[in-house]
Scaffold this motif. Structure first.
Motif, mmCIF file in Angstrom:
data_model
loop_
_atom_site.group_PDB
_atom_site.id
_atom_site.type_symbol
_atom_site.label_atom_id
_atom_site.label_comp_id
_atom_site.label_asym_id
_atom_site.label_seq_id
_atom_site.Cartn_x
_atom_site.Cartn_y
_atom_site.Cartn_z
ATOM 1 N N ARG A 1 0.846 -1.199 0.000
ATOM 2 C CA ARG A 1 0.000 0.000 0.000
ATOM 3 C C ARG A 1 0.880 1.247 0.000
ATOM 4 O O ARG A 1 1.674 1.436 0.910
ATOM 5 N N TRP A 2 0.733 2.046 -0.998
ATOM 6 C CA TRP A 2 1.543 3.268 -1.117
ATOM 7 C C TRP A 2 0.984 4.329 -0.183
ATOM 8 O O TRP A 2 -0.212 4.543 -0.124
ATOM 9 N N GLU A 3 1.863 4.957 0.554
ATOM 10 C CA GLU A 3 1.406 6.031 1.453
ATOM 11 C C GLU A 3 1.452 7.363 0.705
ATOM 12 O O GLU A 3 2.534 7.884 0.427
ATOM 13 N N PHE A 4 0.283 7.884 0.383
ATOM 14 C CA PHE A 4 0.246 9.195 -0.266
ATOM 15 C C PHE A 4 0.280 10.272 0.818
ATOM 16 O O PHE A 4 -0.443 10.167 1.807
ATOM 17 N N PRO A 5 1.107 11.283 0.660
ATOM 18 C CA PRO A 5 1.084 12.359 1.656
ATOM 19 C C PRO A 5 -0.242 13.100 1.573
ATOM 20 O O PRO A 5 -0.898 13.092 0.534
ATOM 21 N N GLU A 6 -0.604 13.711 2.659
ATOM 22 C CA GLU A 6 -1.918 14.369 2.677
ATOM 23 C C GLU A 6 -2.014 15.446 1.614
ATOM 24 O O GLU A 6 -2.961 15.531 0.865
ATOM 25 N N LYS A 7 -1.009 16.289 1.571
ATOM 26 C CA LYS A 7 -0.973 17.307 0.525
ATOM 27 C C LYS A 7 0.278 17.048 -0.284
ATOM 28 O O LYS A 7 1.383 17.249 0.210
ATOM 29 N N SER A 8 0.103 16.625 -1.489
ATOM 30 C CA SER A 8 1.276 16.232 -2.257
ATOM 31 C C SER A 8 2.088 17.450 -2.683
ATOM 32 O O SER A 8 3.267 17.534 -2.454
ATOM 33 N N THR A 9 1.442 18.405 -3.313
ATOM 34 C CA THR A 9 2.158 19.637 -3.684
ATOM 35 C C THR A 9 1.191 20.803 -3.570
ATOM 36 O O THR A 9 -0.011 20.611 -3.431
ATOM 37 N N LYS A 10 1.763 21.976 -3.652
ATOM 38 C CA LYS A 10 0.884 23.140 -3.533
ATOM 39 C C LYS A 10 -0.047 23.221 -4.746
ATOM 40 O O LYS A 10 0.326 22.863 -5.856
ATOM 41 N N GLN A 11 -1.218 23.668 -4.501
ATOM 42 C CA GLN A 11 -2.202 23.813 -5.569
ATOM 43 C C GLN A 11 -2.046 25.190 -6.210
ATOM 44 O O GLN A 11 -1.480 26.105 -5.633
ATOM 45 N N PHE A 12 -2.611 25.338 -7.382
ATOM 46 C CA PHE A 12 -2.627 26.649 -8.024
ATOM 47 C C PHE A 12 -3.433 27.603 -7.153
ATOM 48 O O PHE A 12 -4.473 27.245 -6.638
ATOM 49 N N THR A 13 -2.927 28.791 -7.027
ATOM 50 C CA THR A 13 -3.727 29.766 -6.290
ATOM 51 C C THR A 13 -4.847 30.251 -7.199
ATOM 52 O O THR A 13 -4.750 30.188 -8.421
ATOM 53 N N ASP A 14 -5.885 30.740 -6.567
ATOM 54 C CA ASP A 14 -7.042 31.181 -7.352
ATOM 55 C C ASP A 14 -6.742 32.513 -8.022
ATOM 56 O O ASP A 14 -7.004 33.576 -7.483
ATOM 57 N N GLN A 15 -6.160 32.451 -9.159
ATOM 58 C CA GLN A 15 -5.857 33.684 -9.876
ATOM 59 C C GLN A 15 -6.995 33.982 -10.849
ATOM 60 O O GLN A 15 -7.813 33.129 -11.137
ATOM 61 N N GLU A 16 -6.957 35.213 -11.312
ATOM 62 C CA GLU A 16 -7.889 35.519 -12.393
ATOM 63 C C GLU A 16 -7.507 34.690 -13.592
ATOM 64 O O GLU A 16 -6.421 34.134 -13.656
ATOM 65 N N ASP A 17 -8.386 34.655 -14.528
ATOM 66 C CA ASP A 17 -8.136 33.759 -15.658
ATOM 67 C C ASP A 17 -6.853 34.126 -16.394
ATOM 68 O O ASP A 17 -6.109 33.257 -16.817
ATOM 69 N N PHE A 18 -6.562 35.404 -16.491
ATOM 70 C CA PHE A 18 -5.363 35.804 -17.222
ATOM 71 C C PHE A 18 -4.854 37.117 -16.648
ATOM 72 O O PHE A 18 -5.521 38.151 -16.743
ATOM 73 N N LEU A 19 -3.719 37.057 -16.035
ATOM 74 C CA LEU A 19 -3.173 38.239 -15.388
ATOM 75 C C LEU A 19 -1.682 38.294 -15.706
ATOM 76 O O LEU A 19 -0.987 37.287 -15.619
ATOM 77 N N VAL A 20 -1.208 39.496 -16.072
ATOM 78 C CA VAL A 20 0.200 39.613 -16.452
ATOM 79 C C VAL A 20 0.868 40.668 -15.584
ATOM 80 O O VAL A 20 0.293 41.739 -15.356
ATOM 81 N N GLU A 21 2.063 40.353 -15.104
ATOM 82 C CA GLU A 21 2.829 41.365 -14.378
ATOM 83 C C GLU A 21 4.305 41.215 -14.730
ATOM 84 O O GLU A 21 4.741 40.172 -15.231
ATOM 85 N N ILE A 22 5.040 42.304 -14.473
ATOM 86 C CA ILE A 22 6.479 42.255 -14.743
ATOM 87 C C ILE A 22 7.176 41.813 -13.459
ATOM 88 O O ILE A 22 6.884 42.329 -12.378
ATOM 89 N N THR A 23 8.089 40.866 -13.588
ATOM 90 C CA THR A 23 8.750 40.357 -12.380
ATOM 91 C C THR A 23 9.801 41.361 -11.914
ATOM 92 O O THR A 23 10.366 42.108 -12.726
ATOM 93 N N PRO A 24 10.089 41.408 -10.611
ATOM 94 C CA PRO A 24 11.054 42.400 -10.093
ATOM 95 C C PRO A 24 12.417 42.284 -10.767
ATOM 96 O O PRO A 24 13.068 43.273 -11.028
ATOM 97 N N PHE A 25 12.830 41.067 -11.023
ATOM 98 C CA PHE A 25 14.082 40.843 -11.737
ATOM 99 C C PHE A 25 13.831 39.839 -12.852
ATOM 100 O O PHE A 25 12.806 39.143 -12.842
ATOM 101 N N ALA A 26 14.782 39.781 -13.761
ATOM 102 C CA ALA A 26 14.605 38.873 -14.889
ATOM 103 C C ALA A 26 14.367 37.452 -14.390
ATOM 104 O O ALA A 26 14.974 37.019 -13.401
ATOM 105 N N MET A 27 13.488 36.733 -15.074
ATOM 106 C CA MET A 27 13.118 35.349 -14.783
ATOM 107 C C MET A 27 12.683 35.161 -13.331
ATOM 108 O O MET A 27 12.804 34.080 -12.756
ATOM 109 N N ASP A 28 12.167 36.233 -12.773
ATOM 110 C CA ASP A 28 11.587 36.195 -11.428
ATOM 111 C C ASP A 28 12.597 35.763 -10.362
ATOM 112 O O ASP A 28 12.226 35.137 -9.361
ATOM 113 N N LYS A 29 13.849 36.069 -10.587
ATOM 114 C CA LYS A 29 14.864 35.707 -9.602
ATOM 115 C C LYS A 29 14.713 36.578 -8.370
ATOM 116 O O LYS A 29 14.118 37.661 -8.415
#
Lengths: 1047, 614
Positions: free
Chosen positions: A731-759
């Motif tokens: 029996r495989w033990e699945f963790p309760e929360k495997s990974t973070k889910q997508f946050t509830d964003q608007e359908d399409f939203l664009v922003e400029i990241t503070p630094f290149a490639m969001d570093k």
């Protein structure tokens, strides 16, 4: 005569005509029987082009049973629904004892038996590294037909050799690899005839096992050096847009891998209307994280630089055509490379769990978003010998079978609990042919390694299924000695000896022996009576034979096997002490412990020192070898019956199948060996004060010899690990929360990241002063780590010079660059800067300054006034500055790298300019400067190269000053205009003065719920998988891109 | 015809009874060493191939029973449930399997075996009482034939409402088995111990027995959860026989086909059943599946496609190997080939006249196409192969009415998945509420044919010599694999399916077939034509073999329809017989494998063999 000639001519013509007709007839016959032979052009495409309509039609009919979901594999059940399918299984090597893997010696029945055992273990996956013989696939199909309630699926590997010139993009190499992909896929679909080729399986593959294939896994543990060379030699190849795989931006190795994955999917889709999830092999040295404890500081260390270059799954995207999806596959062992236990990130000081493996997996999982992470190899060996020590206890070796089971249980749970998609244990069965860095030099001849089982070699002891030759159990019972004749006996003692492919055995019936009153010593003369120590430490007697080893048994808790000092194989790599591995005649009675250096000394980038680890292999374990907790027990004594077994390597036997022992000769590059007739032994009984009571035999040592062999005997046995994994896999033990889910964003939203490639921050490396040392030492390092920096031109010295000159006139460290160097710097696309002290200094060097633009033009091709030449005043204080509204921190590192580390860590979210001036290698010369000058203007090369690597490791945005400045400035004023047309979003990046300004590439973060997005018009066009709820796309100011949401 | 069989069998049963009485009269003291038994035959009650489905395949659960029992010399006869009213016929079988699962095409509720009259159940009980072995699925006979649930009146099923309650020595109640598992006891073989079924939503409420007659009823598996345990798999002794009641019919259907168990487990189950039967009827002998002690059978068949030269090439090569192929012919074939096949006295079978899709044809079209082909060829065909591999209901009716003995279109692949059967079986068909068994035997060809591997020959796809050789090697390997892995282990039949256009393309393309013949011959196969095979299988399936033992003396008797006879009938003996004599036949003995011997004789009704053990 003429008539004769005429007749002869006529007959000749007739003959020629007849032959011609016969040939024609033969051709005709052949033509009706054999289809035209078309010699294929080697440059012809392996997959011909097809029209988009044909492609779409094929795609519609393509089926897949498995697909890679977000975190796990999914399997299509009978109701056509997708169910989670964690991969639980084993890696299967197929080298039986006495055979190399490429001999493919196993029969159908043996494969079937193994698959059956694996199935009973509740495993659902067998991973193979390459094409196996048809018998394997037949056995798999037959087993699965009979056990359809619990079939065993296949993770089929495609083997990759190392390209000769270390360039994976090499045309011939790539084409051959593609052919191998074709072969593998044809084999899986039961449509292949493989011709006999050395090292490869062959036969007719007519069984279609494709329904039992969970996924394809390309390649091997790619050697970091080869990857680095590929990256270096193909710097222009940084993106790939295939039909199935998209890599909008990546390194050349990633591009090649994307191309191969794409080809594999396309071939299988077009040929068989089938798709399987695909991936390639990855491992820790190429993981996407950087590790500050990993640094090769000494060239004598025969090891990869395990943190030089990355191959990052997160850059790979499945297009909408790849229904089966992409997954990530890693080989992860808890003991290698050292960063997995040295990196502070993987030391759990909070909970004290001491489970570096788990913490590493958590980190890896976080860096592999949006696709299943399969641990395609993990495991621990149950060898007697340790070849790598881990503070967590997960050593490479040195575990009993019971410990192996317990520790692997922990590793397996870690894999499950960190949300990984699969645990594929390495490996199913022990393989005797395998070598290990620590002992491989002493297994001579190397081709005979497969004939014997080295318990000091961890690589040979990973198996769940023991393939072993252990004819005697060390349990104090004489039942397995019944058929042996004593090699010597009298009324006080009987001595027995035996040998098999794993051990040299001694037994003695000595009713008098009692460890409360006695010590027992066994002196062993392994070869050549003239060599070795003729004296024993506790006796003044000079024996006729020289002894190589002395086993001493003081109590059941204290026993060891010592080696005569000259015959020790301990090698100190740091002090260039490579001994002559041969016994030497002597009579000093000096026997020493057998040591092995398992972990080399290391120093982290910030100066933390990790000492080397030396393991003492001499202690002999008392225990019943029939008990799993004592599977590596060396000796036992009960009711006057004494048993000892010594694995061959402990006796410096290099090949027991040929009775070969180490007998090195000085001055030769290789290690020589000699043949021994027998191992001669004395059993010496002393009192507790080491006064000799008896010696058996009293006159000359008893010889124990054995027959040579060319094929070893072996038996199979399931180790306790089998039941452990069986209980875990049920029996495989699945963790309760495997990974973070997508946050509830608007359908399409664009922003400029503070630094290149969001570093998280930006770092500009600036080299001031125009020193030649920068060109000499910094430039190669920047190239190695693929970093771009800025170099300031010195207006005073640059213009008239064509060659290096020492304007300071002191010593080499103050030499300045000439035009040759500046040209080279510019060619490497580093930034040229003008740093001025103040307005006065500008005036003073006016004449020089006037000539500078021309100089710049000469060396770089930039027009005067070109923005690539960045100008700013000279700064000497480490503090925050502002330039036209843009803030930055200025920092000149000292040789204290830890301070730099703190500075970099403290200033996340900021722009940091790190300035270097002089770099020196010769510490004596630099002493001429005052301490203040030294500190401010010079850094020694040793620290400098650590610092550059440290900066690389922070994974910030490292870019020249003008680039960062332009980004931050444009970001302030840029506006994003979007509009939608159907499922296409049109994104325009506008700046107020984009007509006059040079366009700047900004990174846009696009939040969307769509799973697959196609982008064009940007600086990294292609298909993106939405793995984390957003994608990052670079776009030039003033440009418009289209973003199509596909799924 | 079936009535005649029944009359004759009944006659022989009567004769048997009389003989027994005679023997008893001859031994007034009741010599305890005289024992009589019948070599086992299995009756599998099924609605057969569901012609409403696109895939006209045999349910794989039945396929497994055919394979398992055939490999052990036990014939399996398939029949719809009508036979339950015919007690005399029921008694000619040793083992009856009543599976109520949909996986074996239990059909609609009206014809389901969960619907039974009291008479049918009484017949089953008599079958068991007289020494038979019954394997019954869950809910067998739970409903009356008009659809009423027998449990509804009292909430419990006992002998007042449910005659089988007496057979199983139990009464039954319903249990919510949601968190229960069925677990096999340690009395079972290892592979049947442990969890046999995890419950699912579909089998929540189940009939669970309460044993009332503990003296003769054992529990082989229990319903278990953390707190409770109830019997699940019953084994009841009744009269001279024994009956099993299973909690799930799905056990007999492999998981590949929607059932519960793996093939290994199903085989272990049948192995246990056979073992139990042999406890009831000890006999050291086993029926040989093929004549003259042959281990398996091979037949060669060709569909129409190819030119004269190719037909001739094939015929010459095969006749050199002393193999007679069967050519399936239709009305579209060129005149010269037709003339050649007739003059060469080739064995012919029909593939219909017009090369139509039978699954889209009504009865009139089907029968017309069949008869027209007979007329065109002026040949009394015995076998048929549906064009486009599309066996059809009306086609079977037409073939049955016109005396065809076999069909050879439902291909077999039991290596990569379960499809078809390598064991010939009598076809039972169903469609839209009609169910009947035919006397047509399905002789399944291989799943892939020569076209699959060599299609490039007909499609002008130019391949290099190497690639062409590769295709031929693949075809060769496929055939060899089919023979070794699908046919031989189950003592089955392999029907080569080729086309003169591909197999006979040149000498190279002929090689796989020729090699197959060599391999099969070396493996001791019966290489013959489809006519002979269908006739032999029909005999085996119809024949009852009685064995009488008196100390070391044995007497074997055969009872079969008067019309049937075969050569080389074989019975496997574990010792070498002496004092061999035969009535109506001349038996001979040949050594077999593992110290066994084959008793071989020409067989027909009334044949008797006597022999002794040394």
């Amino acid at each position: 005569m003429i008539r004769k000639l005429s007749v002869i001519s006529a007959l000749t013509v007739l003959l020629v005509y007849t032959v011609f007709k016969m040939i024609k007839y033969e051709e005709h016959i052949r033509a009706t029987h054999i289809i035209t032979h078309v010699v294929k052009d080697e440059r012809q495409a392996l997959l011909p082009e097809i029209s988009p309509d044909e492609f779409d039609a094929i795609l519609k009919r393509t089926r897949t049973k498995f697909k890679a979901g977000k975190d796990y594999f999914l399997i299509r059940n009978e109701n056509e629904q997708w169910q989670r399918f964690p991969l639980k299984g084993v890696n299967m090597g197929v080298a039986l004892p006495g055979k190399f893997p490429a001999e493919f010696s196993m029969t159908y029945e043996q494969y079937y038996d193994w698959i059956k055992k694996i199935g009973r273990m509740h495993a659902n996956i067998i991973r193979t590294y390459t094409i196996l013989p048809p018998e394997f696939y037949n056995a798999l199909a037959d087993y699965n037909l009979r056990h359809a309630d619990k079939p065993v699926f296949l993770l089929q590997g495609v083997w990759a050799d190392i390209p000769k010139n270390h360039d994976y993009h090499d045309y011939k190499y790539t084409r051959n690899f593609k052919k191998e992909i074709i072969n593998v896929i044809d084999v899986l679909h039961g449509n292949a005839v493989m011709k006999p080729q050395p090292g490869k399986a062959h036969g007719v593959y007519v069984t279609d096992v494709s329904r039992y294939v969970a996924g394809l896994l390309l390649g091997r543990e790619w050697e970091p050096d080869a990857v680095y060379q590929t990256v270096k030699q193909n710097s222009g190849k940084n993106h790939f847009n295939g039909k199935f795989i998209s890599l909008p931006h990546g390194n050349p190795m990633e591009v090649w891998l994307a191309q191969m994955l794409d080809f594999a999917v396309e071939y299988e889709t077009r040929t068989y209307r089938t798709q399987h999830p695909v991936s390639f092999v990855n491992w820790l040295p190429l993981d996407p994280m950087f590790h500050d404890t990993e640094f090769i500081e000494n060239k004598k260390v025969r090891e990869y630089d395990n943190d030089l270059v990355s191959v990052d799954f997160s850059r790979f995207n499945a297009t909408e055509n790849l229904k089966a999806g992409l997954y990530a596959a890693y080989h992860v062992y808890p003991y290698y490379p050292d960063f997995i236990f040295l990196n502070p990130k993987y030391r759990d000081t909070l909970t004290g769990r001491n489970d570096n493996f788990r913490l590493y997996l958590e980190d890896l999982k976080a860096h592999t978003p949006g696709m299943p992470l399969v641990i395609a190899e993990y495991g621990l060996p149950n060898s007697r010998g340790i070849s790598h020590f881990a503070p967590s206890g997960f050593h490479q070796g040195g575990h009993s079978e019971l410990q192996q089971a317990a520790l692997v249980s922990r590793l397996t749970r870690d894999i499950m609990q960190t949300g990984c998609a699969g645990a594929i244990y390495f490996e199913w069965a022990d393989e005797w042919f395998k070598h290990n860095w620590l002992v491989m030099d002493f297994e001579i001849p190397a081709e005979n390694r497969k004939l014997w089982h080295n318990k000091e070699n961890p690589e040979q002891n990973f198996g769940i299924l023991a393939l072993e030759d252990q004819r005697k159990q060390i349990d104090g019972k004489d039942n397995d000695w019944q058929n042996d004749l004593p090699v010597w006996k009298n009324n006080k003692a009987e001595i027995y000896g035996a040998a098999d492919a794993t051990y040299f055995y001694l037994a003695a019936r000595m009713p008098r022996l009692n460890f409360r009153q006695h010590n027992l010593y066994i002196a062993l003369d392994t070869y050549d009576p003239e060599k070795g120590d003729r004296k024993l430490p506790f006796s003044d007697t000079l024996f006729s034979n020289g002894f190589e080893f002395l086993a001493r048994f003081l109590s059941t808790r204290k026993a060891d096997l010592l080696v005569d000092e000259p015959y020790s194989v301990f090698t100190d790599i740091y002090n260039d002490h490579i001994p002559v591995y041969a016994s030497q005649p002597n009579a000093n009675g000096k026997f020493i412990p057998q040591l092995m250096l398992t972990n080399r000394k290391r120093e982290s980038l910030t100066g933390t020192v990790f000492d080397s680890v030396v393991i003492n292999r001499s202690p002999l374990q008392f225990g019943n070898s029939g008990q799993a907790g004592f599977s590596n027990a060396d000796w036992y004594w009960k009711d006057g019956f004494f048993e000892l077994r010594l694995d061959w390597h402990l006796l410096n036997v290099s090949d027991p199948s040929g009775r070969k022992v180490l007998d090195d000769r000085p001055g030769t590059p290789q290690i020589e060996i000699a043949e021994t007739e027998a191992i001669r032994v004395y059993f010496i009984l002393t009192d507790k004060n080491n006064r000799i009571i008896d010696i058996y035999p009293p006159d000359r040592p008893a010889p124990v010899t054995w027959d040579k062999w060319t094929q070893p005997r072996f038996t199979q046995r399931l180790k306790p690990l089998y039941d452990t994994l069986r209980n875990l896999f049920v029996r495989w033990e699945f963790p309760e929360k495997s990974t973070k889910q997508f946050t509830d964003q608007e359908d399409f939203l664009v922003e400029i990241t503070p630094f290149a490639m969001d570093k998280n921050a930006a770092v500009s490396l600036s080299f001031e002063g125009g020193f030649y040392a920068q060109y000499r030492w910094a430039l190669p390092l920047l190239e190695k780590y693929r970093l771009q920096a800025g170099f300031s031109l010195d207006p005073l010295h640059t213009a008239p010079m064509t060659e290096v000159s020492d304007y300071g006139g002191l010593f080499p460290e103050t030499e300045k660059n000439g035009w040759t160097q500046w040209r080279a710097i510019a060619r490497k696309k580093h930034e040229l800067m003008l740093i001025y002290r103040n307005e006065q200094s500008i005036n003073r060097f006016r004449s020089h300054l006037q000539s500078v633009p021309e100089a710049i033009h000469t060396v770089s091709g930039h027009k005067p006034g070109h923005p690539a030449v960045f100008q700013r005043p000279l700064l000497l204080e480490n503090k925050a500055y502002q330039y036209q509204g843009i803030s930055y921190l200025h920092y000149t590192p000292t040789r204290n790298t830890e301070l730099l580390d703190r500075f970099l860590n403290r200033n996340q979210g900021k722009w940091m300019i790190v300035v270097y001036r002089g770099i020196y290698k010769d510490s004596l010369e630099i002493q001429k400067f005052s301490a203040g000058v030294k500190k401010k203007f010079f850094i020694d090369y040793e620290q400098f190269r650590r610092q550059i690597r440290l900066i690389r490791n922070k994974d910030y945005w490292v870019a020249p000053e003008s680039e960062v400045y332009a980004y931050l400035k444009a970001k302030k004023s840029a506006r994003i205009l979007t509009r939608k047309a159907g499922n296409i979003h049109i994104v325009h990046l506008q700046t107020p003065d984009f007509h006059s300004e040079k366009p700047v590439v900004l990174t846009l973060k696009i939040y969307t719920k769509a799973r697959i997005i196609r982008v064009w018009g940007s600086e990294a066009d292609g298909t993106y998988q939405n793995k984390e709820g957003f994608i990052l796309v670079p776009l030039k100011t003033g440009n418009t891109m289209k973003v199509e949401t596909i799924k | 015809m079936s009535k005649r069989i029944v009359i004759i069998l009944s006659f022989f049963l009567l004769l048997n009874t009389c003989t027994e009485r005679k023997n008893k009269n001859a031994n007034p003291n009741g010599n305890a060493s005289v024992s009589q038994s019948m070599l086992p035959r299995v009756l599998y009650i099924t609605t057969g191939i569901d012609m409403n489905k696109t895939d006209k395949d045999l349910p794989s659960g039945i396929n497994l029973a055919l394979q398992f029992f055939n490999a052990r010399g036990v014939p399996v006869y398939l029949s719809p449930r009508d036979i339950l009213y015919d007690l005399d016929r029921l008694k000619t079988f040793g083992i009856i399997i009543i599976s109520t699962g949909n996986g074996i095409h239990d059909a609609d509720r009206k014809y389901s075996l969960t619907y039974m009259t009291d008479e049918e159940m009484q017949n089953l009980m008599e079958f068991v009482g007289s020494g038979g072995f019954l394997i019954a699925g869950d809910n067998t006979g739970r409903n009356t034939f008009d659809g009423k649930d027998r449990i509804l009146d009292k909430g419990i099923l006992d002998r007042t409402a449910y005659p089988l309650s007496e057979l199983f020595g139990s009464r039954f109640k319903e249990l919510n088995t949601n968190d229960f598992r069925v677990k096999g006891t340690s009395a079972l073989p290892v592979s049947l111990q442990g969890t046999l079924t995890d419950t699912t939503e579909n089998n929540r409420w189940m009939l669970v027995p309460e044993i009332t007659d503990t003296a003769r009823v054992n529990t082989l598996a229990y319903w278990k959860n953390k707190a409770q345990s109830h019997p699940a798999w019953l084994e009841a002794r009744y009269g001279k026989g024994m009956a099993w009641l299973l909690p799930f019919s799905g056990w007999l259907t492999p998981v590949n086909d929607g059932g519960d168990w793996s093939l290994d487990r199903i085989e272990a189950f049948y192995g246990l059943a056979l073992h139990k039967y042999k406890e009831l009827h000890p006999s050291p002998f086993r029926l040989g599946v093929w004549p003259d002690g042959k281990k398996a059978a091979l037949a060669v068949s060709f569909n129409p496609e190819g030119d004269m030269e190719q037909y001739r090439r094939i015929l010459e090569a095969l006749r050199e190997k002393k193999v007679e192929p069967v050519f399936f012919v239709n009305g579209k074939m060129p005149e010269d080939i037709r003339a050649f096949l007739i003059t060469s006295k080739s064995r012919l079978s029909s593939s219909g006249f017009d090369y139509i899709r039978y699954d889209q044809a009504d009865y009139a079209v089907a029968v017309n196409d069949i008869l027209r082909n007979e007329k065109y060829w002026n040949y009394d065909f015995n076998g048929f192969r549906f064009p486009f591999t599309s066996p059809a209901f009306f086609g079977f009716i037409a073939l049955e009415r016109h005396g065809y003995a076999y069909e050879s279109g439902i291909s077999v692949n039991n290596r990569e998945f379960l499809h078809g059967s390598c064991v010939p079986y009598n076809i039972v068909v169903s469609k839209e509420g009609i169910y009947f068994d035919t006397h047509i035997y399905e002789l399944s060809p291989t799943y892939h044919d020569d076209y699959f591997f060599l299609k490039h020959l007909g499609e002008e796809i130019y391949l290099s010599e190497e690639e062409q050789t590769k295709k031929i090697r693949l075809w060769n390997e496929y055939l060899q694999m089919h023979w070794k892995k699908v046919t031989l282990p189950y003592s089955g039949l392999m029907v080569y399916l080729g086309h003169p256009a591909y197999t006979g393309y040149d000498r190279n393309t002929l090689q796989p077939l020729l090699q197959l013949i060599d391999t099969a011959r070396a493996d001791g196969a019966w290489i013959t034509d489809l006519d002979h095979i269908s006739r032999y299988r029909d005999f085996i399936n119809s024949c009852i073999v009685y064995v009488e033992q008196n100390g070391n003396d044995y007497r074997i008797r055969l009872a079969v329809d008067e019309e049937r006879s075969v050569r080389g009938f074989t019975i496997n003996l574990p010792f070498e017989p002496v004092n061999l004599s035969g009535h109506l036949t001349t038996p001979r003995v040949e050594p077999g494998e593992k110290g066994h011997f084959h008793l071989i004789f020409d067989a027909r009704n009334g044949v008797e063999i006597k022999f002794s053990k040394k």
